[in-house]
Motif scaffolding. Sequence first.
Motif, short mmCIF file in Angstrom:
data_model
loop_
_atom_site.label_atom_id
_atom_site.label_comp_id
_atom_site.label_asym_id
_atom_site.label_seq_id
_atom_site.Cartn_x
_atom_site.Cartn_y
_atom_site.Cartn_z
N GLY B 205 0.82 -1.21 0.00
CA GLY B 205 0.00 0.00 0.00
C GLY B 205 0.85 1.26 0.00
N GLU B 206 2.04 1.17 0.55
CA GLU B 206 2.95 2.33 0.56
C GLU B 206 3.81 2.37 -0.71
OE1 GLU B 206 5.23 2.24 4.20
OE2 GLU B 206 3.44 2.11 5.44
N HIS B 207 3.51 1.48 -1.66
CA HIS B 207 4.22 1.42 -2.95
C HIS B 207 5.72 1.17 -2.77
CE1 HIS B 207 0.45 2.74 -4.65
NE2 HIS B 207 0.46 3.76 -3.81
N LEU B 208 6.05 0.31 -1.81
CA LEU B 208 7.46 -0.01 -1.56
C LEU B 208 7.86 -1.35 -2.14
CD1 LEU B 208 7.73 1.23 2.13
CD2 LEU B 208 8.55 2.36 0.06
N LEU B 209 7.00 -2.34 -2.03
CA LEU B 209 7.32 -3.66 -2.58
C LEU B 209 6.05 -4.45 -2.84
CD1 LEU B 209 7.00 -6.10 -0.23
CD2 LEU B 209 8.99 -4.94 0.67
N ARG B 210 6.23 -5.47 -3.69
CA ARG B 210 5.16 -6.43 -3.97
C ARG B 210 5.71 -7.82 -3.72
NH1 ARG B 210 2.54 -3.66 -8.45
NH2 ARG B 210 4.39 -4.07 -9.69
N TYR B 211 4.92 -8.69 -3.12
CA TYR B 211 5.35 -10.06 -2.86
C TYR B 211 4.26 -10.99 -3.36
CZ TYR B 211 6.98 -14.15 -0.19
OH TYR B 211 7.43 -15.40 0.19
N GLU B 212 4.57 -11.71 -4.42
CA GLU B 212 3.58 -12.62 -4.99
C GLU B 212 4.25 -13.90 -5.43
OE1 GLU B 212 0.34 -9.44 -6.82
OE2 GLU B 212 1.53 -10.68 -8.19
N SER B 213 3.67 -15.02 -5.06
CA SER B 213 4.15 -16.33 -5.49
C SER B 213 5.65 -16.49 -5.28
CB SER B 213 3.83 -16.55 -6.98
OG SER B 213 2.47 -16.31 -7.22
N GLY B 214 6.12 -16.10 -4.11
CA GLY B 214 7.53 -16.29 -3.79
C GLY B 214 8.48 -15.36 -4.50
N LYS B 215 7.95 -14.28 -5.06
CA LYS B 215 8.82 -13.33 -5.75
C LYS B 215 8.61 -11.93 -5.18
CE LYS B 215 10.33 -11.96 -10.34
NZ LYS B 215 10.10 -12.03 -11.78
N ILE B 216 9.72 -11.27 -4.87
CA ILE B 216 9.67 -9.90 -4.36
C ILE B 216 10.00 -8.94 -5.48
CG2 ILE B 216 10.88 -8.22 -2.89
CD1 ILE B 216 9.64 -9.85 -0.91
N GLU B 217 9.21 -7.90 -5.58
CA GLU B 217 9.55 -6.81 -6.49
C GLU B 217 9.65 -5.53 -5.68
OE1 GLU B 217 7.88 -4.39 -10.40
OE2 GLU B 217 6.65 -5.95 -9.49
N ILE B 218 10.83 -4.94 -5.67
CA ILE B 218 11.01 -3.67 -4.95
C ILE B 218 10.53 -2.54 -5.85
CG2 ILE B 218 12.70 -2.09 -3.94
CD1 ILE B 218 14.38 -4.57 -3.22
N LEU B 219 9.61 -1.75 -5.33
CA LEU B 219 9.02 -0.69 -6.16
C LEU B 219 9.77 0.63 -6.01
CD1 LEU B 219 5.26 -1.52 -5.42
CD2 LEU B 219 6.64 -2.27 -7.36
N ASP B 220 10.38 0.84 -4.85
CA ASP B 220 11.15 2.07 -4.64
C ASP B 220 12.28 1.76 -3.66
OD1 ASP B 220 12.15 4.59 -3.80
OD2 ASP B 220 10.26 5.55 -4.37
N TRP B 221 13.46 1.52 -4.22
CA TRP B 221 14.61 1.08 -3.41
C TRP B 221 14.99 2.12 -2.36
CZ3 TRP B 221 17.38 -2.43 -1.30
CH2 TRP B 221 18.71 -2.19 -0.92
N ASN B 222 15.09 3.36 -2.75
CA ASN B 222 15.53 4.38 -1.79
C ASN B 222 14.55 4.56 -0.64
OD1 ASN B 222 18.01 5.03 -3.01
ND2 ASN B 222 16.96 6.28 -4.54
N LYS B 223 13.27 4.56 -0.97
CA LYS B 223 12.27 4.70 0.11
C LYS B 223 12.22 3.44 0.98
CE LYS B 223 9.22 8.12 -1.98
NZ LYS B 223 7.99 8.33 -2.76
N LEU B 224 12.45 2.28 0.36
CA LEU B 224 12.44 1.04 1.14
C LEU B 224 13.59 1.03 2.15
CD1 LEU B 224 10.93 -1.71 1.43
CD2 LEU B 224 12.69 -2.68 -0.06
N LYS B 225 14.76 1.53 1.72
CA LYS B 225 15.92 1.61 2.64
C LYS B 225 15.59 2.48 3.84
CE LYS B 225 19.24 2.88 -0.18
NZ LYS B 225 20.56 3.32 -0.64
N VAL B 226 14.93 3.61 3.57
CA VAL B 226 14.56 4.52 4.67
C VAL B 226 13.52 3.84 5.56
CG1 VAL B 226 13.43 6.71 5.23
CG2 VAL B 226 15.09 6.60 3.35
#
Lengths: 82, 244
Positions: B205-226
């Motif tokens: 919901g914060e548009h940081l990552l998606r996790y589906e079927s054992g796969k992670i997709e990082i949507l915003d690396w810099n914001k995820l680090k913070v």
Amino acid sequence: VPLFFFRLRDERGIIHDVGQLELSGLRAAAREVSVTLGEMAKDQLRSSDDMELAIEVHNEQNELVLIATVRFDIKTSGTVFY
Amino acid sequence: VSFGDNAFLRRLTVVSDLQAPDLETIRTLPLSIREFPAGSVIVREGDRPRESFLILEGFVCAYKITGEGRQQIPALYVAGDVPDLHSLHLKVIDTGFRTITPARLGFSTHTDLNRICERSYAITRALWRITLIDGAVFREWETNIGRRDAATRLSHFVCEMYLRLRAVGLTDGLSFVLPLTQQDLGDAMGLSTVHVNRTLQTLRGEHLLRYESGKIEILDWNKLKVRGDFDPTYLHLDPRELDG
């Protein structure tokens, strides 16, 4: 093994589907709910002095089989600076 | 089969100053290759192994079972890791190791490992450094689980796994396979399965990552680090590998 569906009611009253689990029975579902609410309450209280969360559990027939609520608030006397 | 070129050798070259003769010594170390299906116990707590294993392919975790039967995953290992390297000097293993996915592992006898360490102080020092980095990762996990809230904790974990997998060539852009069940993820993060689900929803919901079927997709690396309060210093990676 029965399947249970978990729904969270957050502090704004919004319901979120938070997954389904195969568990041995209602006691195991209650345990999962207790642990989850405890963890969520701990997190919420880091940034807030009050909170109310509830989790509803439904069975495969979509019948509500369990509801658990955790509520926390702090009241101070009017003479205490807070 | 000999040790050959693999992710572990690449790790060693990043964290140590091993020269060509020592690298060649490691490259020619005999390895016994074994395949394990997902969920196999490799080493049990209390075992006294005479060999250590290198992950060539797959995911492996350490695990501990509490007195009341609850599981904690204190560490996750990927290709290039030698999870039980410490068993070279600690004769009794204090944690179990099991595969999370089907895994291809290379076993090296402690006799052979001791032999190359006795021949080269540089190799001893490099292997020591690897176990020190493992210790740094343990300290970070302890801090993460003990002091960070669920969303920060999970964000931190995803940042770490992304960099570790990218260092061994197992990412695709900002996506990577993380074949953990939500139960495993909960056992690693000290969270219930339902709480893991809710936290993943929050991060999505914060548009940081998606996790589906054992796969992670990082949507915003810099914001995820913070969001994850993430400082990768403890991983001791090649500085060129630290940017998203």
